[in-house]
Design a protein around this motif. Structure first.
Motif, PDB file in Angstrom:
ATOM      1  N   LEU A  24       0.842  -1.206   0.000  1.00  0.00           N
ATOM      2  CA  LEU A  24       0.000   0.000   0.000  1.00  0.00           C
ATOM      3  C   LEU A  24       0.870   1.246   0.000  1.00  0.00           C
ATOM      4  O   LEU A  24       0.619   2.193  -0.748  1.00  0.00           O
ATOM      5  N   TYR A  27       2.533   1.683  -3.465  1.00  0.00           N
ATOM      6  CA  TYR A  27       1.628   2.269  -4.449  1.00  0.00           C
ATOM      7  C   TYR A  27       1.439   3.763  -4.207  1.00  0.00           C
ATOM      8  O   TYR A  27       1.389   4.552  -5.146  1.00  0.00           O
ATOM      9  N   TYR A  28       1.339   4.155  -2.951  1.00  0.00           N
ATOM     10  CA  TYR A  28       1.165   5.573  -2.638  1.00  0.00           C
ATOM     11  C   TYR A  28       2.384   6.384  -3.093  1.00  0.00           C
ATOM     12  O   TYR A  28       2.251   7.418  -3.750  1.00  0.00           O
ATOM     13  N   ILE A  49      -5.615   4.143  -2.813  1.00  0.00           N
ATOM     14  CA  ILE A  49      -5.417   3.274  -1.655  1.00  0.00           C
ATOM     15  C   ILE A  49      -6.735   3.078  -0.908  1.00  0.00           C
ATOM     16  O   ILE A  49      -7.064   1.955  -0.495  1.00  0.00           O
TER      17      ILE A  49
END
Length: 80
Positions: A24, A27-28, A49
């Protein structure tokens, strides 16, 4: 702009060790880097997210979405 280099094997290792939480975060950070590099305000990694947490199936689409953004960034780097 040169973003931080991230070793894919280390990313996978951290994703496994943190039971997916690092994924997560990854990806952020990747979304934030792409948003900054492409100067595209429509890219919102925080919303991605949140949607992923609410609807797990979004995780099947997210790699496609970010893959296309990475292609745009590669084209931009080639053409200045």
């Amino acid at each position: 702009m040169n973003g931080d280099k991230r070793d894919p094997m280390m990313v996978w290792f951290l994703i496994v060790v943190t039971c997916g939480l690092y994924g997560l975060y990854w990806y952020y950070v990747m979304g934030s880097d792409l948003k900054s590099y492409l100067a595209d305000e429509s890219i919102n990694p925080a919303v991605d997210i949140i949607i992923l947490l609410v609807c797990g199936f979004y995780g099947l689409y997210l790699p496609i979405k970010y893959g296309k953004l990475i292609q745009r960034a590669q084209q931009k780097s080639r053409h200045g």
